[in-house]
Design an enzyme around this catalytic site. Structure first.
Site, PDB file in Angstrom:
ATOM      1  N   ASP A 234      79.778  -7.717 -49.319  1.00  0.00           N
ATOM      2  CA  ASP A 234      78.728  -7.353 -50.272  1.00  0.00           C
ATOM      3  C   ASP A 234      77.822  -8.578 -50.428  1.00  0.00           C
ATOM      4  OD1 ASP A 234      77.121  -6.702 -52.397  1.00  0.00           O
ATOM      5  OD2 ASP A 234      78.734  -6.549 -53.873  1.00  0.00           O
ATOM      6  N   ASP A 358      72.009   6.641 -59.623  1.00  0.00           N
ATOM      7  CA  ASP A 358      72.889   5.502 -59.362  1.00  0.00           C
ATOM      8  C   ASP A 358      73.959   5.485 -60.452  1.00  0.00           C
ATOM      9  OD1 ASP A 358      73.891   2.951 -58.513  1.00  0.00           O
ATOM     10  OD2 ASP A 358      71.913   2.437 -57.737  1.00  0.00           O
ATOM     11  N   ASP A 475      79.217   3.475 -52.114  1.00  0.00           N
ATOM     12  CA  ASP A 475      78.671   2.112 -52.197  1.00  0.00           C
ATOM     13  C   ASP A 475      79.819   1.146 -52.467  1.00  0.00           C
ATOM     14  OD1 ASP A 475      76.793   0.085 -52.316  1.00  0.00           O
ATOM     15  OD2 ASP A 475      76.035   0.627 -54.302  1.00  0.00           O
ATOM     16  N   ARG A 558      77.567   2.418 -47.472  1.00  0.00           N
ATOM     17  CA  ARG A 558      77.047   1.069 -47.280  1.00  0.00           C
ATOM     18  C   ARG A 558      77.850   0.305 -46.241  1.00  0.00           C
ATOM     19  NH1 ARG A 558      75.876  -3.167 -52.167  1.00  0.00           N
ATOM     20  NH2 ARG A 558      78.120  -3.560 -52.003  1.00  0.00           N
ATOM     21  N   ASP A 574      70.758  -3.852 -50.012  1.00  0.00           N
ATOM     22  CA  ASP A 574      69.960  -4.251 -51.180  1.00  0.00           C
ATOM     23  C   ASP A 574      68.875  -5.239 -50.773  1.00  0.00           C
ATOM     24  OD1 ASP A 574      71.659  -2.626 -52.548  1.00  0.00           O
ATOM     25  OD2 ASP A 574      72.885  -4.244 -53.358  1.00  0.00           O
ATOM     26  N   HIS A 632      63.978   3.508 -53.262  1.00  0.00           N
ATOM     27  CA  HIS A 632      65.064   3.145 -54.188  1.00  0.00           C
ATOM     28  C   HIS A 632      64.850   1.707 -54.653  1.00  0.00           C
ATOM     29  CE1 HIS A 632      69.023   2.739 -55.928  1.00  0.00           C
ATOM     30  NE2 HIS A 632      69.470   1.909 -54.986  1.00  0.00           N
ATOM     31  N   ASP A1319      16.579 -25.924  -0.904  1.00  0.00           N
ATOM     32  CA  ASP A1319      15.901 -24.665  -1.197  1.00  0.00           C
ATOM     33  C   ASP A1319      16.091 -23.722  -0.019  1.00  0.00           C
ATOM     34  OD1 ASP A1319      14.306 -22.868  -2.536  1.00  0.00           O
ATOM     35  OD2 ASP A1319      12.420 -23.888  -2.100  1.00  0.00           O
ATOM     36  N   GLU A1322      19.525 -19.128   0.959  1.00  0.00           N
ATOM     37  CA  GLU A1322      20.257 -17.878   0.722  1.00  0.00           C
ATOM     38  C   GLU A1322      21.003 -17.371   1.972  1.00  0.00           C
ATOM     39  OE1 GLU A1322      17.684 -18.898  -2.236  1.00  0.00           O
ATOM     40  OE2 GLU A1322      16.998 -18.353  -0.227  1.00  0.00           O
ATOM     41  N   ASP A1424      11.695 -19.015  -8.600  1.00  0.00           N
ATOM     42  CA  ASP A1424      10.233 -18.942  -8.594  1.00  0.00           C
ATOM     43  C   ASP A1424       9.740 -17.943  -9.625  1.00  0.00           C
ATOM     44  OD1 ASP A1424      10.468 -20.757  -6.561  1.00  0.00           O
ATOM     45  OD2 ASP A1424      10.152 -19.291  -4.959  1.00  0.00           O
TER      46      ASP A1424
END
Length: 1689
Positions: A234, A358, A475, A558, A574, A632, A1319, A1322, A1424
């Site tokens: 308990d 209870d 319990d 319990r 509890d 509870h 330049d 590409e 550009d």
């Protein structure tokens, strides 16, 4: 005297115990332990009972090796401890037996048993039992109700193999299918003494679940040296490792992602502890009984649970009504108060099934009584509940008061028990043991005594005659007593004080319970203590059967033990009203489902403490999905029943909603309990039980499932954010919402809810059908009268076949349901859910439901991205044709399952591999080159915790892959625990899902139709987590964020001036995505073929590329700035420029001669306008030939020398194209000799193009049109293109550059340049492909032409033929088709290396064409552009967009390249350009001059002022460049990078920042004010004082001479007095600007080196200073605070 005598007896006992261990060790003085090297993780603790000392370790004969970590055992068992096998094996009907003899070694705790017997039983194909007993003496064994002796025969065809290790004795259990060892006791020695038994088990993985009862803050155990005591107690479940109410020795181990699992159960009820260590291994240490182990094998975790509960007892089938919502409270002060609670909760209309009382209902807390004053009308109260369809549950504690009733009459229950002698007795076995519980002094029923069970049944029946309760809550049955042991204490013997006490709470066996030597029918309490609750449960079940014959009722206990679930449910005790307790309830529920107790829940809203409304609201939401659903709480705390919060409260509305959902789903929940009862399934289930192949689920304990199909994602923290697994990841959940998701593939039986099940069970029923990816689903229903024992009906249904229904929601339809075959029904469609109602079908009959579907427009993925689709061409692609009139929505789109499927997944710790097969249901495309490849492979590699790679390729045929080396670990360094991501593979169609672990957001989801992989067409689409996508290039954009409304952008390096949707110079297939919560991630596709990307409002993105493979890299930030840092860590950090390169720069295409350049220089000096770099464009060359000098520029070498002496720097341009029409041109002739030029494939012929070089001896007529000048071959020479991939080309290029800088033959012609501008790379050509055309139509005009500027003209437009051949450094030939986009990238590094080796200085390279990682060597300008107002704001977009690609210096041509600039526009552009990292004014031939001295004095003054500001701030800018070079940070920064939490900033692109501290708000139109967004921080006007507003748009005054700058509070900015160039400014005084934040503090940094040396940072030749400031005293913080520090560096 009595207490002194007790203490003396105890002292004598302790001395005796100590001496027994000393004496035992004395006889082994010659013992020397065998201590081989043992991994720290595999040490088995030899001193588990106390702190380790060397002397005690020696006494125990163990190995001593102290460490700096006290969690690691310092004293550990040797190989000399334990037992060995003696004699042969005896075969038995059930298995085998074996004698085992103790090795000569010291005893730990005395009374070792020298010979033990091993009995092995092959009980089933999946269950093996072995027990170790004392063959010479009967020891206590658990008298279990369900587990009986196994009589055989031994099972055959076992799924396991058992091996016995001889010396030291050990036992292994191996899975036969995988040969994996599951259970291996050889890691530690067997210990078998009278009161100390120990066995250690090495396990195959750390995925360990179970063992209880404790508060486990996580579901998967922490194996880092954790010890868990097991002894019923308990105690409050408030965290820590202490023992709680139940005793459960079972654990489950998930072996790997195959799902293979096993379980281990020790049938032992003595006090014990369970220790885990990182080996991984587990050790059981128990204080008595025997070692009685069961090992269960399963192919999945769920199967292991089923095996376990088949042994210990299948879970009880609960009554239907027990699944309703329940209310309870300790200490309703009176029945009147209780009635008020009941009435107010009825009044709000909340589903409400059961009311408890209870112990306050009892007379003085005595069982089987009720308070005749405060609860005098209790019998009628129970009747009233029944009249309203509700139930009533009473509590009963085991302890029975010894006192009389209030009226001084005998207490009948006590008296009847006394007469029947049903109590637990003291050690003498005769006298009842007296303790104390709620009623005062008490006795304790011995439920192991059959006579006690009869007494208990009778008492329950007698009380039922008074009060018509419906179930029993038991319990305090651990057993609990408020005094230690008994009113007489406990004798000091080896039961109350055993030689070894596990690490139980208080460290005392009889703390808060009975003496261990007390006597019960089953044995000494020492042995049966943890069985007390179990035995009470057995008796209570018999009482229930007697009180409610033939009915199921409800029992909740319990204290529990293995098998309790067959008779009872459980609540988690509890708890307290804390967020922690809310979170901890989920692991608790999951564990009790493992233990076979699925009827489980926690006290909703907490038992102890006053709960907040938010916490209770969130708890009511998740509690609605606890199997045992009860609110509870304890006495003396505020009421917390829902109605107390107000009928119209958010809590009530939310609770009502989710309880109604619970009641709607009760048929599904009830069916789950049926499966638990008959098959042993779990009800509440961890995600890993269903998704074990997903490692991410192994540790998830903030979500849970109901069965396989319902995912519950509660809010478990204050606020409304929550993480869940598969969609929308981090959800904002409002106050009244939690996450609830149905899994596709399942059918859920439902019923219209009501306030209680009595009424809901009379309502119409229905099915929810959630379709999976295959558009299928299945489910079943268990149904009976809800409470009878042993009667049931079961129905099964599958998609399209319904067992019954009134209401049929269909989930998983991303389409509209347009036709249903059943008539007389209503149809509603909401997004992906279609509701069909009013069907009125009969239970038990079969019906067919069919539907047609229509896809939502935004879910269409374009199947015909080429122009002009028709129905005929669409259907030829096996796609769906449905034209729409809406915008760019595709008329031709893919079917939902078009793509590939998964055939095999292989997982490793660092990733996974997947084999993919094409869906053969769809016809091939017409062109062979676009016929999908049938089999592919996906490799996913978890490189590090924030970066992963996923790569899809043809594993049967080698394909081109990009030869750009990335910085990835040589072997993955990520760990599961620390990865920011999780990966899941989806099927039908195949897709990859990548999820951010911290939020659950899915950031990549390619499970969409259309994935295609062919030789010349590859397409993959992914859903995106938001509409906020940034990146991809190089293109001109009108907004920073991508427009998701069906826009397509092409990427292919092209000599193309910026224009909307035109592909320009560079290629960057990288984007950054912002998730809706502000987290960010980045994705790179490492593919260099021509491609395009399409954005659609789903939101989704589609990549299409025409070659190579799909090689993706993802970085996960989580901030935008971290994304950039992680991305540059992958591709390479940007180069650190020389300091002078941050100065202002001037250039013009069209300088007539060197005199014009000289005059410009002198005019700039005279005007005192800061200026560091002068360029010359191709005008300085002779006929535009590289490495030549025009007759008009013969004075250039001298001019360069003169300028450099005055601190200036000079940069020349070089184009890659080399003229081939010269007779004595060394660059060409040496290039031919060294084979550096691009050629035709399998040929020595050069691929000739035309660029700028002119033929020799011609005069160009500029009046002719361009095509005439180029194509008719009047003027332009044939040009060859260097192949910069070749090693020889780099060497050739370096020599040509070096000799131009330092001419070996004509020194006077040496041009001492400081940087190079490359330049046209590409590469650009003025003819298309070559001067003779191209030879391969398919490559130049591929079957799919991406959405490029020259889409109708071919890939070779203005560049080389795609079949041109280049040679990689390793000698591999590649097509220009594949590497075209890498030409500029390959050009950059040889140029940078040549520059540095030539000048011996840092220098800069500025390149037009770029690819990821170009920034390691070069800067870039935006090409550009045009002199137009819109180009100002577009340049900001371009710069902040190129920065994630990390080109360190980026800028646009200030005032525009093409067209004549306009005065006011050029002024504003000079102001803006002063804050470009690369700040250069440049324009073209034939336009007006636009340098700062070409206008008027006002223009000069404005230019000087703004450039002086730039130069003042150069120390700050240079420090930002250092941060970029070292850490990968951005220099120019979008505002959102600093204020991502402010969504307003996500669309700010007309302002930008320098680093984190300087906000630039330029004027971008012909105006004298600017509307600027001021983020939420303290800001100071750079020129004046603090501004008072923040977090809003503000109209800032901006007269012509002014650009708005603001410094952010919290930062310190280094500065330096400006000068005409950086050579002089670097000699000036420096200072700091300190801008305090709202907290009065600031910080900053200064990086400083000589500004020019190569690798200054890498060589450590630098200064790095950090500054901090904080406000002291009272300072007027409305003003900018300056602190100046003078220095000369």
């Amino acid at each position: 005297m009595g207490n002194q005598a007790f203490r003396f007896k105890l002292f004598k006992y302790v001395i005796k115990l100590f001496l027994s261990q000393i004496i035992h060790s004395f006889f082994l003085t010659d013992f020397s332990p065998d201590c081989p090297a043992v991994s720290f993780t595999e040490r088995i603790d030899c001193i588990p009972d106390r702190g380790a000392t060397k002397s005690l370790c020696t006494l125990r004969g163990c190995c001593w090796s102290p460490q700096n970590d006290t969690s690691i055992p310092w004293c550990f068992f040797s190989k000399s401890h334990g037992y060995k096998v003696e004699g042969g094996v005896k075969q038995t009907n059930t298995g085998k037996q074996q004698a085992v003899l103790k090795l000569p070694s010291p005893s730990l705790f005395g009374n070792d048993i020298t010979t033990v017997q091993l009995t092995g039983e092959y009980q089933t194909t999946n269950r093996f039992r072995f027990k170790i007993t004392d063959p010479n003496k009967k020891r206590f064994e658990v008298p279990h109700e369900n587990v009986k002796a196994f009589d055989g025969p031994a099972a055959s065809n076992l799924n396991y193999k058992v091996n016995i290790i001889q010396n030291p004795f050990g036992i292994t259990v191996v899975r036969t299918s995988s040969s994996k060892t599951l259970f291996d006791t050889s890691i530690g020695p067997l210990q078998y003494a009278d009161q100390y038994l120990q066995l250690s088990i090495k396990l195959p993985s750390s995925n360990i679940y179970g063992i209880g009862e404790h508060v486990h803050t996580q579901y998967r155990h922490d194996v880092n040296w954790r010890t868990w005591p097991i002894f019923t107690r308990d105690a409050f479940p408030n965290g820590g490792t202490h023992n709680l109410y139940g005793a459960h020795t079972f654990f489950l181990c998930l072996e790997d992602n195959s799902g293979a699992s096993f379980g281990v159960f020790l049938m032992n009820s003595n006090a014990m502890e369970f220790a885990l260590q990182p080996a991984p291994a587990a050790t059981y240490r128990t204080t008595g009984g025997i070692l009685d182990f069961y090992v269960f094998l399963g192919d999945t975790p769920e199967q292991v649970v089923q095996e376990y509960v088949k042994l210990v007892g299948m879970p009880a089938m609960p009554s239907y009504w027990s699944l309703g919502f329940q209310l309870s409270r300790w200490n309703y002060t009176s029945l009147d108060e209780l009635k008020v609670v009941v009435q107010r909760n009825r009044a709000i209309g909340i589903p409400y099934e059961i009311q408890y009382t209870d112990i306050d209902y009892m007379e003085e807390k005595k069982d089987f009584t009720y308070d005749r004053e405060k609860f005098k009308d209790l019998p009628n109260f129970a009747v009233d509940l029944h009249n309203h369809g509700q139930k009533y549950i009473i509590i009963l504690d085991p302890a029975i008061a010894t006192s009389r009733l209030l009226n001084n009459t005998p207490y009948p229950s006590y008296d009847r028990g006394m007469n029947k002698k049903v109590w637990v007795n003291a050690s003498d076995g005769i006298t009842e043991l007296i303790g104390e519980v709620w009623p005062g002094l008490t006795v304790f029923p011995d439920y192991t005594n059959p006579e006690c069970t009869n007494w208990w049944i009778e008492e329950c029946k007698l009380f039922y005659d008074q009060v018509k309760y419906d179930g029993i809550w038991i319990d305090m049955n651990e057993i609990s007593s408020f005094i230690r042991g008994s009113t007489d204490g406990c004798d000091p013997n080896n039961l109350n004080y055993p030689p070894f006490t596990p690490s139980i709470l208080d460290g005392l066996m009889y703390s808060k319970t009975l003496c261990m030597d007390s006597v019960q029918s089953w044995g000494k309490h020492y042995d049966v203590h943890s069985l007390y609750g179990y035995s009470m449960t057995l008796s209570t079940d018999k009482a229930i059967q007697a009180v409610f014959p033939g009915k199921r009722s409800l029992t909740i206990s319990r204290s529990t033990f293995a098998g309790s679930g067959k008779y009872t449910g459980h609540w988690l005790g509890d708890n307290a009203a804390t967020w922690n307790d809310l979170r901890w309830a989920i692991p608790g529920m999951l564990e009790f489902n493992l233990f076979g107790i699925p009827y489980i829940g926690a006290d909703i809203c907490g038992f102890f403490d006053n709960v907040t409304e938010e916490l209770c609201r969130r708890w009511m939401q998740v509690g609605a999905f606890y199997p045992f659903c009860r609110n509870h709480n304890a006495e003396n705390y505020a009421p917390q029943d829902p109605a107390v919060y107000g009928a119209d409260s958010v809590l009530v509305r939310s609770s009502k909603n989710y309880l109604n959902i619970r009641y709607t789903l009760l048929p599904y929940l009830y069916t789950l309990f049926y499966k638990a009862h008959t098959q042993g399934d779990t009800v509440v289930r961890p995600l890993l039980h269903e998704f074990y192949s997903d490692e991410a689920t192994w540790a998830i304990d903030r979500q849970f499932l109901w069965g396989p199909g319902l995912l519950i994602t509660p809010v478990l923290d204050p606020g409304g954010r929550v993480v869940w697994r598969k969609k929308q990841a981090e959800m904002y959940l409002p106050a009244d919402k939690l996450g609830l998701h149905l899994r596709g593939g399942y059918i859920f039986p439902i019923q219209q809810p009501a306030n209680t099940t009595l009424y809901s069970r009379k309502n119409p029923m229905g099915l929810i059908i959630a379709l999976d990816d295959n558009k299928q689903a299945a489910g079943d229903l268990f149904w009976d009268d809800g409470e009878s024992r042993g009667r049931h009906i079961r129905y099964t249904s599958s998609a399209g076949v319904c067992c019954h229904t009134e209401n049929l929601p269909l989930y998983g339809l991303k389409t509209t349901l347009v036709e249903v075959s059943l008539n007389n029904c209503s149809l509603f469609n909401f997004l992906q859910v279609t509701h069909v109602t009013g069907l009125q079908l009969e239970l038990g009959k079969s019906y067919s439901l069919e539907w047609n579907q229509e896809l939502n427009d935004i879910e269409r993925f374009d199947c015909h991205p080429s122009p002009n689709p028709t129905e005929q061409t669409c259907k030829a692609l096996s796609c769906i044709w449905k034209p729409v009139s809406t915008g760019n929505v595709p008329s031709c789109y893919y079917p939902s399952d078009y793509g590939y499927s998964v055939s095999q997944i292989t997982y490793t710790s660092s990733g996974l591999s997947v084999n993919l097969n094409r869906n053969s249901n769809y016809a091939n495309r017409a062109a062979t080159s676009t016929t999908p490849i049938n089999t592919l492979r996906l490799d996913v590699t978890y490189h590090d915790n924030n970066m992963l790679q996923f790569k899809i390729y043809d594993y049967n045929n080698k394909r081109y892959e990009v030869p750009v080396r990335l910085n990835i670990p040589s072997s993955p360094t990520s760990t599961y625990e620390n990865r920011l991501y999780e990966v899941a593979i989806q099927n039908n169609p195949f897709g990859i899902q990548i999820r951010r672990k911290s939020t659950g957001t899915i950031i990549w989801d390619s499970q969409v139709p259309g994935f295609t992989f062919s030789d010349m067409f590859i397409q993959i689409s992914t859903r995106l987590p938001s509409q906020y996508i940034y990146g991809f290039g190089e293109n001109e954009h009108t907004t920073f964020r991508q427009d998701m409304n069906w826009h397509t952008w092409g990427m292919f390096a092209k000599d193309q001036p910026p224009g909307y949707k035109l592909n320009s110079y560079g290629v960057h297939p990288f984007y950054m995505g912002l998730e809706n919560d502000g987290n960010a991630h980045g994705v790179l596709l490492l593919n260099s073929n021509a491609m395009d990307v399409t954005f659609q409002p789903t939101p989704a993105l589609t990549y299409r590329t025409i070659g190579g493979i799909l090689d993706f890299y993802m970085v996960l930030g989580p901030t935008p700035e971290l994304v950039v840092q992680e991305y540059t860590a992958l591709i390479g950090r940007p180069v650190l420029p020389p300091y002078w390169a941050l100065g202002f720069q001037l250039c013009r295409y069209g300088y007539k001669n060197d005199t014009e350049v000289s005059d410009l220089y002198e005019a700039m000096k005279a005007a005192q306008i800061p200026y560091d770099v002068q360029y010359t464009d191709i005008d300085y060359m002779e006929r535009q030939l590289d490495f030549t000098l025009s007759p008009n520029f013969t004075g250039l070498p001298a001019l360069v020398d003169r300028m450099k002496k005055e601190g200036m720097r000079f940069i020349i341009i070089l184009d890659p194209a080399i003229s081939g029409n010269e007779t004595n041109y060394l660059a060409y002739t040496r290039g031919v000799q060294e084979d550096v030029f691009i050629k035709w494939p399998n040929s020595s012929e050069i691929v000739w193009g035309k660029v700028w070089p002119d033929f020799p001896n011609v005069v160009v007529n500029e009046s002719l049109d361009w095509d005439t000048q180029v194509k008719v071959s009047l003027y332009r020479a044939y040009a060859a293109f260097p192949d910069f991939f070749r090693n020889t080309t780099a060497q050739w290029w370096q020599r040509e550059i070096r000799e131009y800088h330092t001419n070996p033959n004509q020194p006077e012609k040496s041009v001492k340049f400081d940087g190079l501008w490359i330049d046209m790379n590409e590469p650009a050509s003025f003819v298309h492909g070559s001067v003779e055309g191209c030879r391969n139509t398919d490559l130049n005009n591929p079957p799919y032409m991406p959405s490029l500027e020259s889409r109708s003209l071919g890939l070779n437009h203005k560049t080389l033929c795609m079949e041109s051949e280049q040679i990689l450094p390793d000698g591999t030939p590649v097509r220009h088709y594949d590497v075209h986009n890498l030409y500029g990238w390959s050009h950059v590094k040889p140029t940078y290396d040549a520059l540095q080796s030539t000048t011996n200085e840092r220098g800069i390279v500025v390149t037009r064409s770029t690819y990821p990682s170009s920034g390691k060597w070069a800067g870039h300008w935006l090409g550009d552009n045009t002199a137009a107002w819109d180009q100002l704001y577009k340049s900001i977009i371009g710069i902040i967009q190129i920065y994630p690609f990390l080109i360190f210096q980026t800028g646009a041509d200030i005032c525009g390249f093409f067209n004549d600039t306009e005065y006011y526009m050029c002024v504003r552009w000079m102001q803006l350009g002063a804050f470009y990292p690369f700040s250069r004014n440049h324009n073209t031939i034939g336009t007006r001059k636009q340098d700062p001295v070409s206008f008027d004095e006002q223009f000069e003054n404005i230019s000087r002022d703004v450039l002086n500001t730039r130069y003042t701030l150069l120390p700050y800018l240079y420090t930002l460049m250092y941060e970029a070079h070292v850490h990968g940070s951005t220099v120019v920064r979008p505002v959102l990078h600093e204020f991502v939490e402010d969504k307003e900033t996500w669309d700010v692109y007309k302002q930008f920042m320098w680093g984190p501290a300087l906000l630039i708000s330029p004027v971008l139109e012909n105006a004298t004010s600017v509307l600027a967004y001021i983020p939420n921080a303290r800001w100071y006007d750079y020129y004046t004082e603090q501004i008072a507003f923040k977090g809003q748009f503000h109209n800032l005054s901006a007269p012509l001479e002014h650009i708005n700058l603001h410094i952010r509070g919290g930062y310190i900015i280094p500065w330096q007095d400006p000068a005409n160039n950086t050579f002089y400014s670097r000699q000036n005084s420096m200072g700091l600007t300190v801008a305090l934040d709202d907290n009065g503090s600031a910080q900053g940094q200064l990086y400083w080196d000589d500004g020019n040396s190569i690798d200054a940072y890498e060589q450590g030749a630098y200064l790095l200073e950090t500054f901090n400031a904080s406000q002291v005293g009272v300072i007027n913080t409305s003003l900018l605070i300056f602190s100046t520090l003078f220095m000369i560096l």
